[in-house]
Design a protein around this motif. Structure first.
Motif, mmCIF file in Angstrom:
data_model
loop_
_atom_site.group_PDB
_atom_site.id
_atom_site.type_symbol
_atom_site.label_atom_id
_atom_site.label_comp_id
_atom_site.label_asym_id
_atom_site.label_seq_id
_atom_site.Cartn_x
_atom_site.Cartn_y
_atom_site.Cartn_z
ATOM 1 N N ILE A 9 0.839 -1.201 0.000
ATOM 2 C CA ILE A 9 0.000 0.000 0.000
ATOM 3 C C ILE A 9 0.878 1.256 0.000
ATOM 4 N N LYS A 10 1.942 1.245 0.809
ATOM 5 C CA LYS A 10 2.874 2.383 0.821
ATOM 6 C C LYS A 10 3.437 2.627 -0.575
ATOM 7 N N ALA A 11 3.887 1.560 -1.216
ATOM 8 C CA ALA A 11 4.460 1.687 -2.558
ATOM 9 C C ALA A 11 3.435 2.249 -3.538
ATOM 10 N N TYR A 12 2.184 1.814 -3.386
ATOM 11 C CA TYR A 12 1.095 2.290 -4.244
ATOM 12 C C TYR A 12 0.871 3.792 -4.049
ATOM 13 N N ILE A 13 0.937 4.233 -2.797
ATOM 14 C CA ILE A 13 0.760 5.664 -2.502
ATOM 15 C C ILE A 13 1.912 6.476 -3.083
ATOM 16 N N TYR A 14 3.149 6.005 -2.870
ATOM 17 C CA TYR A 14 4.307 6.719 -3.400
ATOM 18 C C TYR A 14 4.251 6.819 -4.926
ATOM 19 N N ASP A 15 3.823 5.735 -5.578
ATOM 20 C CA ASP A 15 3.776 5.706 -7.042
ATOM 21 C C ASP A 15 2.715 6.658 -7.592
ATOM 22 N N ASN A 16 1.579 6.765 -6.884
ATOM 23 C CA ASN A 16 0.451 7.539 -7.396
ATOM 24 C C ASN A 16 0.322 8.927 -6.764
ATOM 25 N N LYS A 17 1.179 9.213 -5.781
ATOM 26 C CA LYS A 17 1.218 10.515 -5.094
ATOM 27 C C LYS A 17 -0.006 10.779 -4.216
ATOM 28 N N THR A 18 -1.206 10.819 -4.818
ATOM 29 C CA THR A 18 -2.428 11.031 -4.043
ATOM 30 C C THR A 18 -3.481 10.009 -4.474
ATOM 31 N N VAL A 19 -4.042 9.303 -3.474
ATOM 32 C CA VAL A 19 -5.056 8.286 -3.779
ATOM 33 C C VAL A 19 -6.191 8.376 -2.763
ATOM 34 N N THR A 20 -7.374 7.963 -3.178
ATOM 35 C CA THR A 20 -8.512 7.949 -2.259
ATOM 36 C C THR A 20 -8.524 6.632 -1.487
ATOM 37 N N LEU A 21 -9.259 6.625 -0.383
ATOM 38 C CA LEU A 21 -9.397 5.387 0.392
ATOM 39 C C LEU A 21 -10.125 4.330 -0.426
ATOM 40 N N ASP A 22 -11.107 4.758 -1.212
ATOM 41 C CA ASP A 22 -11.848 3.810 -2.059
ATOM 42 C C ASP A 22 -10.926 3.147 -3.077
ATOM 43 N N GLN A 23 -9.998 3.918 -3.632
ATOM 44 C CA GLN A 23 -9.055 3.352 -4.601
ATOM 45 C C GLN A 23 -8.170 2.283 -3.957
ATOM 46 N N ILE A 24 -7.728 2.563 -2.730
ATOM 47 C CA ILE A 24 -6.882 1.583 -2.037
ATOM 48 C C ILE A 24 -7.671 0.325 -1.714
ATOM 49 N N CYS A 25 -8.899 0.514 -1.231
ATOM 50 C CA CYS A 25 -9.746 -0.642 -0.905
ATOM 51 C C CYS A 25 -9.982 -1.518 -2.131
ATOM 52 N N GLU A 26 -10.248 -0.876 -3.253
ATOM 53 C CA GLU A 26 -10.510 -1.633 -4.476
ATOM 54 C C GLU A 26 -9.253 -2.329 -4.981
ATOM 55 N N ARG A 27 -8.135 -1.618 -4.916
ATOM 56 C CA ARG A 27 -6.868 -2.180 -5.418
ATOM 57 C C ARG A 27 -6.408 -3.369 -4.596
ATOM 58 N N PHE A 28 -6.587 -3.326 -3.277
ATOM 59 C CA PHE A 28 -6.053 -4.381 -2.408
ATOM 60 C C PHE A 28 -7.134 -5.289 -1.819
ATOM 61 N N LYS A 29 -8.386 -5.067 -2.267
ATOM 62 C CA LYS A 29 -9.492 -5.926 -1.854
ATOM 63 C C LYS A 29 -9.613 -6.017 -0.336
ATOM 64 N N VAL A 30 -9.620 -4.855 0.306
ATOM 65 C CA VAL A 30 -9.765 -4.799 1.758
ATOM 66 C C VAL A 30 -10.952 -3.905 2.103
ATOM 67 N N SER A 31 -11.488 -4.110 3.292
ATOM 68 C CA SER A 31 -12.605 -3.282 3.752
ATOM 69 C C SER A 31 -12.079 -1.956 4.300
ATOM 70 N N LYS A 32 -12.997 -0.998 4.470
ATOM 71 C CA LYS A 32 -12.617 0.300 5.034
ATOM 72 C C LYS A 32 -12.065 0.143 6.453
ATOM 73 N N SER A 33 -12.683 -0.748 7.235
ATOM 74 C CA SER A 33 -12.221 -0.936 8.617
ATOM 75 C C SER A 33 -10.808 -1.525 8.649
ATOM 76 N N THR A 34 -10.530 -2.462 7.747
ATOM 77 C CA THR A 34 -9.180 -3.038 7.669
ATOM 78 C C THR A 34 -8.177 -1.975 7.233
ATOM 79 N N LEU A 35 -8.566 -1.169 6.239
ATOM 80 C CA LEU A 35 -7.672 -0.122 5.749
ATOM 81 C C LEU A 35 -7.369 0.895 6.837
ATOM 82 N N ARG A 36 -8.371 1.244 7.639
ATOM 83 C CA ARG A 36 -8.136 2.222 8.713
ATOM 84 C C ARG A 36 -7.089 1.704 9.697
ATOM 85 N N ARG A 37 -7.126 0.408 10.000
ATOM 86 C CA ARG A 37 -6.116 -0.172 10.890
ATOM 87 C C ARG A 37 -4.736 -0.123 10.239
#
Length: 252
Positions: A9-37
């Motif tokens: 996820i860190k690498a994804y953020i660095y590569d894309n500079k700015t990303v939404t939480l929804d984009q991360i959830c979709e890319r890594f197939k995780v729930s919002k609660s998991t992503l918040r942790r």
């Protein structure tokens, strides 16, 4: 599994500079609660910040010329230097780091008595020459024209022989996670030695340096006895410094 996902996820953020939480959830197939942790750990990186609805990566600062840096935030730098100079007492042996904020200290200590300055910066030496009350000790080394300072291992070796009352340190950026950072590898050993040999370490940094990260860490934020700045730092930085026994000194 989780640690690997966090690194991805860190690498994804660095590569894309700015990303939404929804984009991360979709890319890594995780729930919002998991992503918040996961974000609780990811946001410990000082160059990743939370924004509304997502996260963004702050670009690391590159080395710029002394002239360019001297123009930036000049009024704040003058204020900070004036506040730092008030800490200098008659008879002090001080290290003045190479920097466009620390440079101005000399102008405010011209009436002090029996001051010794150790520095590797040409501009600081030139400013101090007119004042007979200031004894100047220049560190040896090779001239870096971009920073107008002498650099190299010989400078740090010379500095090792001195007992320093107070070190006034410059920085390109600082954070809790990455400490006090610097863009010039050739000056890092000098800065580390100055911190090591000084009874008191003062960090001079305007508000543009809060949370910024540069190439090399030369000391931990916990080693700073006081941060001298022109604006209130973020709550987490203030809490960390005061919790480590340091102070925040606001220039006015």
């Amino acid at each position: 599994m989780r640690s690997k996902r966090i690194e991805e996820i860190k690498a994804y953020i660095y590569d894309n500079k700015t990303v939404t939480l929804d984009q991360i959830c979709e890319r890594f197939k995780v729930s919002k609660s998991t992503l918040r942790r996961d974000l609780d750990e990811i946001l410990m990186e000082s160059d990743i910040k939370k924004i509304y609805g997502g996260v963004t990566a702050i670009p690391k600062r590159e080395l710029t010329s002394f002239e360019e840096r001297n123009i930036s935030n000049s009024a704040a730098k003058e204020q900070i230097a004036a506040a730092a100079a008030e800490l200098v007492e008659d008879g002090d042996i001080v290290f003045i780091d190479s920097g466009t904020t620390t440079l101005h200290i000399v102008d405010y200590i011209r009436d002090k008595k029996k001051i010794t300055i150790l520095t590797n910066n040409v501009e600081i030496i030139l400013r101090a020459i007119p004042y007979d009350n200031i004894n100047i000790i220049s560190l040896s080394g090779t001239l870096n024209r971009k920073t107008l300072s002498f650099t190299g291992t010989s400078s740090a070796q010379v500095l090792q022989n001195y007992n320093i009352s107070k070190a006034f340190m410059a920085t390109t950026g600082f954070s809790i996670a990455n400490g006090v950072t610097n863009s010039s590898p050739s000056e890092s050993d000098i800065k580390r030695m100055a911190v090591k040999r000084s009874q008191q370490v003062y960090l001079l940094a305007d508000s543009s340096k809060f949370g910024a990260v540069s190439l090399i860490t030369y000391c931990d934020l916990s080693q700073v006895n006081a941060l001298i700045t022109e604006a209130e730092p973020p709550k987490e930085i203030r809490s960390f410094i005061t919790g480590s026994g340091g102070r925040i000194l606001l220039a006015k």
